[in-house]
Design a protein around this motif. Structure first.
Motif, mmCIF file in Angstrom:
data_model
loop_
_atom_site.group_PDB
_atom_site.id
_atom_site.type_symbol
_atom_site.label_atom_id
_atom_site.label_comp_id
_atom_site.label_asym_id
_atom_site.label_seq_id
_atom_site.Cartn_x
_atom_site.Cartn_y
_atom_site.Cartn_z
ATOM 1 N N TRP A 95 -1.759 -34.371 -29.063
ATOM 2 C CA TRP A 95 -1.855 -35.820 -29.190
ATOM 3 C C TRP A 95 -1.367 -36.265 -30.553
ATOM 4 N N ARG A 98 0.966 -42.915 -33.055
ATOM 5 C CA ARG A 98 2.362 -43.307 -33.246
ATOM 6 C C ARG A 98 2.497 -44.819 -33.115
ATOM 7 N N SER A 111 5.555 -36.247 -27.938
ATOM 8 C CA SER A 111 6.683 -35.931 -27.073
ATOM 9 C C SER A 111 7.552 -34.787 -27.577
ATOM 10 N N ASP A 112 7.567 -34.565 -28.888
ATOM 11 C CA ASP A 112 8.518 -33.584 -29.408
ATOM 12 C C ASP A 112 7.895 -32.564 -30.360
#
Length: 125
Positions: A95, A98, A111-112
């Motif tokens: 998690w 952002r 995501s990355d």
């Protein structure tokens, strides 16, 4: 007299003592049994600060900048309302805090980022 540990640390100790999964009420009762001066509202707020998937965590000072959830205070995961477990990035996903497309802070799965590639960030007591 020794200074009491920060409330986030008391929550961490309580959930471990309770087997790794507990209701907010069980955590509160465990802490207040040992430290009756700790306020219920403080414990509840800190549970949200420490829960990586709590949308309200961004409203607390510790969580008001984008970052991956890999600090010492990122140790809880809400299974459902009022029920938390110890956060495991391998099980729950990595998690992060952002900014969304409007620039507002939000929480979500990173995501990355690969949790095995991240070094834990140290926070002061």
């Amino acid at each position: 007299m020794a200074e009491r540990a920060p409330v986030w640390r008391l929550i961490q100790e309580a959930i471990v003592a309770l087997g790794g999964t507990a209701t907010n009420a069980q955590i509160r009762d465990e802490i207040q049994r040992r430290y009756p001066d700790v306020k219920t509202v403080t414990i509840q707020a800190q549970i949200h600060v420490n829960a990586v998937n709590s949308p309200t965590r961004i409203h607390y000072t510790q969580n008001q900048r984008p970052r991956i959830a890999n600090t010492p205070i990122d140790f809880l995961y809400f299974l459902e309302r009022g029920l938390v477990t110890l956060y495991d990035p391998a099980k729950h996903g990595l998690w992060e805090i952002r900014r969304d497309s409007t620039g507002a802070l939000t929480v979500g799965i990173a995501s990355d980022a690969d949790p095995q590639d991240l070094d834990e960030v140290e926070l002061g007591e």
